[in-house]
Design a protein around this motif. Sequence first.
Motif, PDB file in Angstrom:
ATOM      1  N   LEU A 165     -30.472  44.658 -66.815  1.00 52.07           N
ATOM      2  CA  LEU A 165     -29.540  45.714 -67.203  1.00 52.07           C
ATOM      3  C   LEU A 165     -28.170  45.495 -66.579  1.00 52.07           C
ATOM      4  O   LEU A 165     -27.147  45.742 -67.221  1.00 52.07           O
ATOM      5  CB  LEU A 165     -30.084  47.086 -66.793  1.00 52.07           C
ATOM      6  CG  LEU A 165     -29.192  48.288 -67.123  1.00 52.07           C
ATOM      7  CD1 LEU A 165     -28.964  48.404 -68.631  1.00 52.07           C
ATOM      8  CD2 LEU A 165     -29.799  49.580 -66.576  1.00 52.07           C
ATOM      9  N   GLU A 166     -28.144  45.004 -65.321  1.00 50.64           N
ATOM     10  CA  GLU A 166     -26.842  44.792 -64.679  1.00 50.64           C
ATOM     11  C   GLU A 166     -25.999  43.761 -65.416  1.00 50.64           C
ATOM     12  O   GLU A 166     -24.760  43.841 -65.432  1.00 50.64           O
ATOM     13  CB  GLU A 166     -27.014  44.382 -63.208  1.00 50.64           C
ATOM     14  CG  GLU A 166     -27.984  43.250 -62.977  1.00 50.64           C
ATOM     15  CD  GLU A 166     -29.369  43.745 -62.573  1.00 50.64           C
ATOM     16  OE1 GLU A 166     -29.977  43.108 -61.705  1.00 50.64           O
ATOM     17  OE2 GLU A 166     -29.822  44.778 -63.117  1.00 50.64           O
ATOM     18  N   ASP A 167     -26.659  42.789 -66.070  1.00 48.74           N
ATOM     19  CA  ASP A 167     -25.910  41.800 -66.852  1.00 48.74           C
ATOM     20  C   ASP A 167     -25.286  42.440 -68.088  1.00 48.74           C
ATOM     21  O   ASP A 167     -24.153  42.122 -68.468  1.00 48.74           O
ATOM     22  CB  ASP A 167     -26.830  40.648 -67.269  1.00 48.74           C
ATOM     23  CG  ASP A 167     -27.303  39.819 -66.076  1.00 48.74           C
ATOM     24  OD1 ASP A 167     -26.587  39.802 -65.055  1.00 48.74           O
ATOM     25  OD2 ASP A 167     -28.383  39.214 -66.166  1.00 48.74           O
ATOM     26  N   VAL A 168     -26.045  43.353 -68.712  1.00 46.73           N
ATOM     27  CA  VAL A 168     -25.532  44.054 -69.889  1.00 46.73           C
ATOM     28  C   VAL A 168     -24.369  44.965 -69.493  1.00 46.73           C
ATOM     29  O   VAL A 168     -23.339  45.012 -70.173  1.00 46.73           O
ATOM     30  CB  VAL A 168     -26.649  44.868 -70.567  1.00 46.73           C
ATOM     31  CG1 VAL A 168     -26.093  45.687 -71.741  1.00 46.73           C
ATOM     32  CG2 VAL A 168     -27.770  43.951 -71.052  1.00 46.73           C
ATOM     33  N   CYS A 169     -24.520  45.680 -68.373  1.00 40.49           N
ATOM     34  CA  CYS A 169     -23.467  46.590 -67.915  1.00 40.49           C
ATOM     35  C   CYS A 169     -22.207  45.822 -67.523  1.00 40.49           C
ATOM     36  O   CYS A 169     -21.085  46.307 -67.717  1.00 40.49           O
ATOM     37  CB  CYS A 169     -23.965  47.420 -66.733  1.00 40.49           C
ATOM     38  SG  CYS A 169     -25.238  48.636 -67.176  1.00 40.49           S
ATOM     39  N   LYS A 170     -22.379  44.620 -66.989  1.00 40.20           N
ATOM     40  CA  LYS A 170     -21.222  43.793 -66.628  1.00 40.20           C
ATOM     41  C   LYS A 170     -20.447  43.394 -67.880  1.00 40.20           C
ATOM     42  O   LYS A 170     -19.215  43.369 -67.886  1.00 40.20           O
ATOM     43  CB  LYS A 170     -21.685  42.547 -65.880  1.00 40.20           C
ATOM     44  CG  LYS A 170     -20.545  41.676 -65.362  1.00 40.20           C
ATOM     45  CD  LYS A 170     -21.082  40.503 -64.559  1.00 40.20           C
ATOM     46  CE  LYS A 170     -19.931  39.630 -64.033  1.00 40.20           C
ATOM     47  NZ  LYS A 170     -20.431  38.476 -63.250  1.00 40.20           N
ATOM     48  N   ILE A 171     -21.173  43.090 -68.950  1.00 40.32           N
ATOM     49  CA  ILE A 171     -20.522  42.749 -70.219  1.00 40.32           C
ATOM     50  C   ILE A 171     -19.806  43.972 -70.788  1.00 40.32           C
ATOM     51  O   ILE A 171     -18.686  43.868 -71.305  1.00 40.32           O
ATOM     52  CB  ILE A 171     -21.571  42.224 -71.222  1.00 40.32           C
ATOM     53  CG1 ILE A 171     -22.102  40.859 -70.770  1.00 40.32           C
ATOM     54  CG2 ILE A 171     -20.981  42.136 -72.634  1.00 40.32           C
ATOM     55  CD1 ILE A 171     -23.282  40.358 -71.575  1.00 40.32           C
ATOM     56  N   ALA A 172     -20.437  45.139 -70.681  1.00 42.37           N
ATOM     57  CA  ALA A 172     -19.839  46.369 -71.214  1.00 42.37           C
ATOM     58  C   ALA A 172     -18.535  46.712 -70.498  1.00 42.37           C
ATOM     59  O   ALA A 172     -17.576  47.174 -71.115  1.00 42.37           O
ATOM     60  CB  ALA A 172     -20.828  47.522 -71.092  1.00 42.37           C
ATOM     61  N   GLY A 173     -18.490  46.450 -69.191  1.00 41.49           N
ATOM     62  CA  GLY A 173     -17.280  46.761 -68.430  1.00 41.49           C
ATOM     63  C   GLY A 173     -17.437  48.015 -67.595  1.00 41.49           C
ATOM     64  O   GLY A 173     -18.344  48.834 -67.821  1.00 41.49           O
ATOM     65  N   ASN A 174     -16.585  48.189 -66.655  1.00 47.19           N
ATOM     66  CA  ASN A 174     -16.655  49.302 -65.720  1.00 47.19           C
ATOM     67  C   ASN A 174     -16.525  50.650 -66.432  1.00 47.19           C
ATOM     68  O   ASN A 174     -15.560  50.901 -67.135  1.00 47.19           O
ATOM     69  CB  ASN A 174     -15.547  49.168 -64.672  1.00 47.19           C
ATOM     70  CG  ASN A 174     -15.648  50.230 -63.597  1.00 47.19           C
ATOM     71  OD1 ASN A 174     -16.748  50.649 -63.253  1.00 47.19           O
ATOM     72  ND2 ASN A 174     -14.519  50.652 -63.069  1.00 47.19           N
ATOM     73  N   GLY A 175     -17.527  51.495 -66.261  1.00 47.53           N
ATOM     74  CA  GLY A 175     -17.480  52.830 -66.831  1.00 47.53           C
ATOM     75  C   GLY A 175     -17.814  52.927 -68.302  1.00 47.53           C
ATOM     76  O   GLY A 175     -17.753  54.011 -68.870  1.00 47.53           O
ATOM     77  N   VAL A 176     -18.159  51.804 -68.943  1.00 49.28           N
ATOM     78  CA  VAL A 176     -18.478  51.808 -70.372  1.00 49.28           C
ATOM     79  C   VAL A 176     -19.993  51.848 -70.559  1.00 49.28           C
ATOM     80  O   VAL A 176     -20.712  51.020 -69.999  1.00 49.28           O
ATOM     81  CB  VAL A 176     -17.905  50.560 -71.073  1.00 49.28           C
ATOM     82  CG1 VAL A 176     -18.274  50.576 -72.553  1.00 49.28           C
ATOM     83  CG2 VAL A 176     -16.394  50.510 -70.902  1.00 49.28           C
TER      84      VAL A 176
END
Length: 296
Positions: free
Chosen positions: A90-101
Amino acid sequence: MAGVPEAVEAAKRHPIRIIPGVEISAVHSPSDGSGSGAEEPVHILAYYGSWGPARPQELERFLAGIREGRYARANEMLLKLGGLGMPIKLEDVCKIAGNGVAPGRLHVARAMVDAGFVEDLRQAFSRYLYDGGPAYATGSEPTGESVVQLVCRTGGVTVLAHPWTLKNPGAVIKNLKAAGLHGIEVYRSDGKVSGLSDLADTYELLKLGGSDFHGRDDKEEPDVGSVDLPVLSVFKFLEIAKPIWHNAIKEIFASMSERTTDLNGSNGFRRICSAGDFCILRLSSEDPDLTSASEV
């Protein structure tokens, strides 16, 4: 909606008009009580005037609830992908999404490409992440009817996006029309979709369209501006939208006027009601929340 102010500023350097809007994910459930038919995702477009929604806090709370549910949805998609032999964190997906997205399907698809599980984003969606696909998951999406009602309450024009992807567009359109829907998309990059124009006529709905461009790194995705929307459709859209947006502005002004302690003008406001029932407010307040709006 957070990107709207930046878009408006950028448009000032070009001959472009920005119409603030948002696409809201929802679900439609058969409402006949028989239990027949399956729940399916629907996407509702909300178009606002240049001043934005009349009740921005209400809209933001609504969208925040959906964003929170997207984290749980992303987790479920990743669990399904793991079961298919494609483990992703999940952290890899959140990193792609960007901060706060909040992570969405697009971010999961990009993580799949980065991990080498699929060749491109198109393959990720066509094989695994499409609506009802083996790695598809629903979040805490609201009902389509509640989204339409919210947009109407906040001074927006509501349009059903890409109805040709629905299993039973007729039933969905009928229910959403009863909730206040203004239009449906019938035009896309490959032309008018058979039958949808007739449905729009049946329910007296606007006929609109869009490329559905999401910024994917995919040459197969239609480009922005690839849809030939008839000028008459744009005219009819604005004809319906203008009174809705005008009422939203009146509500915004009324809300602003309530924040002053003295409506006689001694604390920064002078209120004049015209024959057309529009409120003209002259601002000289020291309140930064008010004076920051240059258009006021």
